[in-house]
Design a protein around this motif. Sequence first.
Motif, PDB file in Angstrom:
ATOM      1  N   MET A  23       0.815  -1.206   0.000  1.00  0.00           N
ATOM      2  CA  MET A  23       0.000   0.000   0.000  1.00  0.00           C
ATOM      3  C   MET A  23       0.852   1.262   0.000  1.00  0.00           C
ATOM      4  N   SER A  24       2.158   1.097   0.233  1.00  0.00           N
ATOM      5  CA  SER A  24       3.045   2.262   0.294  1.00  0.00           C
ATOM      6  C   SER A  24       4.310   2.123  -0.527  1.00  0.00           C
ATOM      7  N   ASP A  25       4.683   0.904  -0.925  1.00  0.00           N
ATOM      8  CA  ASP A  25       6.042   0.725  -1.431  1.00  0.00           C
ATOM      9  C   ASP A  25       6.167  -0.595  -2.176  1.00  0.00           C
ATOM     10  N   ASP A  31      -3.482   3.245  -4.490  1.00  0.00           N
ATOM     11  CA  ASP A  31      -4.474   4.271  -4.208  1.00  0.00           C
ATOM     12  C   ASP A  31      -4.714   4.331  -2.698  1.00  0.00           C
ATOM     13  N   GLU A  32      -4.442   5.482  -2.083  1.00  0.00           N
ATOM     14  CA  GLU A  32      -4.515   5.576  -0.626  1.00  0.00           C
ATOM     15  C   GLU A  32      -5.938   5.384  -0.107  1.00  0.00           C
ATOM     16  N   ILE A  50      -2.393  -7.018  11.441  1.00  0.00           N
ATOM     17  CA  ILE A  50      -1.912  -6.139  10.367  1.00  0.00           C
ATOM     18  C   ILE A  50      -0.409  -6.002  10.507  1.00  0.00           C
ATOM     19  N   ASP A  51       0.308  -6.292   9.425  1.00  0.00           N
ATOM     20  CA  ASP A  51       1.765  -6.259   9.456  1.00  0.00           C
ATOM     21  C   ASP A  51       2.294  -5.094   8.639  1.00  0.00           C
ATOM     22  N   THR A  52       3.287  -4.401   9.188  1.00  0.00           N
ATOM     23  CA  THR A  52       3.901  -3.267   8.501  1.00  0.00           C
ATOM     24  C   THR A  52       5.386  -3.210   8.844  1.00  0.00           C
ATOM     25  N   GLY A  53       6.059  -2.199   8.314  1.00  0.00           N
ATOM     26  CA  GLY A  53       7.458  -1.944   8.625  1.00  0.00           C
ATOM     27  C   GLY A  53       7.669  -0.448   8.632  1.00  0.00           C
ATOM     28  N   ASN A  61       3.560   3.963   5.439  1.00  0.00           N
ATOM     29  CA  ASN A  61       2.683   2.826   5.710  1.00  0.00           C
ATOM     30  C   ASN A  61       2.137   2.872   7.129  1.00  0.00           C
ATOM     31  N   GLU A  62       2.975   3.232   8.068  1.00  0.00           N
ATOM     32  CA  GLU A  62       2.510   3.343   9.447  1.00  0.00           C
ATOM     33  C   GLU A  62       1.477   4.456   9.589  1.00  0.00           C
ATOM     34  N   MET A  63       1.724   5.584   8.948  1.00  0.00           N
ATOM     35  CA  MET A  63       0.760   6.681   9.028  1.00  0.00           C
ATOM     36  C   MET A  63      -0.566   6.299   8.377  1.00  0.00           C
TER      37      MET A  63
END
Length: 331
Positions: A23-25, A31-32, A50-53, A61-63
């Motif tokens: 969703m970010s990279d 599309d946000e 939900i997994d992120t970095g 992505n965190e925001m």
Amino acid sequence: MRNRRLGTTGPEVSELGLGAMGMSDMYGPADETESVATIHAALDSGITLIDTGDFYGMGHNEMLIGRALRDRVREDVVISVKFGAQRGPDGQWLGYDASPTGVKTALAYSLRRLGTDYIDIYRPARLDPNVPIEDTVGAIAEMVQAGYVRHIGLSEVGAETVRRANAVHPIADLQIEYSLISRGVEENILPALRELGIGLTAYGVLSRGLLSGHWTKDRTNAPTDFRAHSPRFQGENLAHNLTLVEALREIAGQKSVSVAQIAIAWVLSRGEDIVPLVGARRRDRLAEATGALDVGLSEEDLAVIEKTVPSDAAAGERYAPAQMRTLDSER
């Protein structure tokens, strides 16, 4: 949606998790608004993990996740965060920092971007070659004691590193690539996890879209797309790998399901201690992925699948050579 527990000490989570990286990279433009709608749809479907970095989109992505969770009950969501990867303003990869001060600094920024006062599972993205894993885990353990982190996880490390880390503080889960065509974890790492009572969160269950059933050999990728440089998506490797997908499509057709659903269902079948992460960026892809929960695979089905796509069937490594050298899990 049923639940599974991540190891003997980890949290109870949904049997499918949502990987938000794309969703970010890494996979071209997203599309946000649709991304937020997809996160909401995942939560509404019963997905709780939900997994992120912190390095996905350099904090974007965190925001994004923080924005999506603003009107949700925080305790209903299990947020998993990877940290340590260093990037420059141009997006270039600069190495890793999993030092004790790096741990605490990265955590402080992640808490602010996510809009939360704690992270459920915090993990180094890779083994920092300059920092003993005991020091990294020890620093996260201090943050557990302080209430900023609930559980400690690992990512892409080998069995020996898992054992050393777990001796410092109980490890909830190891996040590692695991799919029909990425099965190296089965030899030494998965047995060690089971011996120690540590769960596994599997990313890349569709091999970055290769096993989705939607990939074509003439598709082009932007230079910033991971797949533009991934060995499995290049030339003869791609042609060979797509023949595996077509063989899998025949099996899926016999069960009136999609290739992606067969691939996800296969990972689900590997054990109750394994939670697949699906990287859906759109609601339609999410709906397809969650449909895998309704796919029953008999022992006969599993035998046919593994005969059709043997464990060593893929052409090309899962990362480019420079990235493979950073993987403690591949040593």
